[in-house]
Design a protein around this motif. Sequence first.
Motif, PDB file in Angstrom:
ATOM      1  N   THR A 103     -15.389  31.213  12.270  1.00 33.70           N
ATOM      2  CA  THR A 103     -14.226  31.710  10.690  1.00 33.70           C
ATOM      3  C   THR A 103     -12.878  31.627  10.676  1.00 33.70           C
ATOM      4  N   ASP A 147     -12.244  26.992  14.292  1.00 32.05           N
ATOM      5  CA  ASP A 147     -12.997  27.874  13.498  1.00 32.05           C
ATOM      6  C   ASP A 147     -12.568  26.946  11.856  1.00 32.05           C
ATOM      7  N   TYR A 160     -11.106  42.308   9.781  1.00 35.12           N
ATOM      8  CA  TYR A 160     -11.603  40.969   9.827  1.00 35.12           C
ATOM      9  C   TYR A 160     -12.827  40.769   9.518  1.00 35.12           C
ATOM     10  N   ASP A 216     -14.925  38.363   6.650  1.00 34.02           N
ATOM     11  CA  ASP A 216     -15.028  37.461   5.966  1.00 34.02           C
ATOM     12  C   ASP A 216     -15.182  37.150   4.774  1.00 34.02           C
ATOM     13  N   SER A 217     -16.345  38.503   4.142  1.00 32.75           N
ATOM     14  CA  SER A 217     -15.356  38.833   2.323  1.00 32.75           C
ATOM     15  C   SER A 217     -14.359  38.783   1.848  1.00 32.75           C
ATOM     16  N   THR A 233     -22.435  32.234  12.062  1.00 34.01           N
ATOM     17  CA  THR A 233     -22.344  33.721  11.125  1.00 34.01           C
ATOM     18  C   THR A 233     -23.439  33.466  10.252  1.00 34.01           C
ATOM     19  N   PHE A 288     -17.704  29.936   2.435  1.00 31.66           N
ATOM     20  CA  PHE A 288     -17.953  29.352   3.716  1.00 31.66           C
ATOM     21  C   PHE A 288     -19.376  28.763   3.671  1.00 31.66           C
ATOM     22  N   THR A 293     -24.463  35.945  13.853  1.00 38.50           N
ATOM     23  CA  THR A 293     -23.351  36.881  14.401  1.00 38.50           C
ATOM     24  C   THR A 293     -23.253  37.301  15.641  1.00 38.50           C
TER      25      THR A 293
END
Length: 216
Positions: free
Chosen positions: A27, A88, A110, A112-113, A144, A151, A174
């Motif tokens: 990501t 990524d 770190y 993603d959300s 993920t 995403f 993940t």
Amino acid sequence: MPCNHKFIEDLNLENLDFQPTTLIVGTFNPAWPANNQSQWFYGRTRNNYFWDVLPALYQQPALRNLLADEIPVIWKMFCKRHKIAITDLVRSVNDADKLNNEHHIFLGDYSDSNIANSFNDFALTDVISLLRQHPSIKSVYLTTKAQIPFFNEIWNAIENYCLENNIHCRRLLTPSGSARYQIPAGYVPQFPVFNGVLANYILENWQREWHEQNLG
């Protein structure tokens, strides 16, 4: 100033000196804050098992706990030997402000959300273009399974391209420590490779999706 990917110069695969057959897609890995000590992709190894699990798929020794001066050379050598490229989805978060302490917090966990929900202006890696430029790539993986709309939308387009072009495309559990929340009660590794449950659980999940396990 925008927050670039820490390894932005590697995202377009221009530094490869081999023809990849596998592409692994993550990501975002922020260039700041300063506590990001990663030396290459998936390099925050205290809480990420990528460099244990990926070699295990090829029956190779774990590469997560190396001496500092061996990283990232050994990781890159492994990838070259097995024709694996890594990129990524996000190249930069353009509306991140290095002078904004809150932005440091959002990027520094770190998550993603947090990245998807705290910012609005992104530069993306054109993964589909990379697949067109490298027709040798026959397998693509996103590391993920988290259901984050931002995403998901990007990945769905990649999945559709792969489906149309007969490219093996899967989402993987993940490799980070957060995978522990997916472990079912009473889980026991079937054929333990590592000490501890978590890395074995991630490996077993990846083995079910990895292309070598689906050939024939």
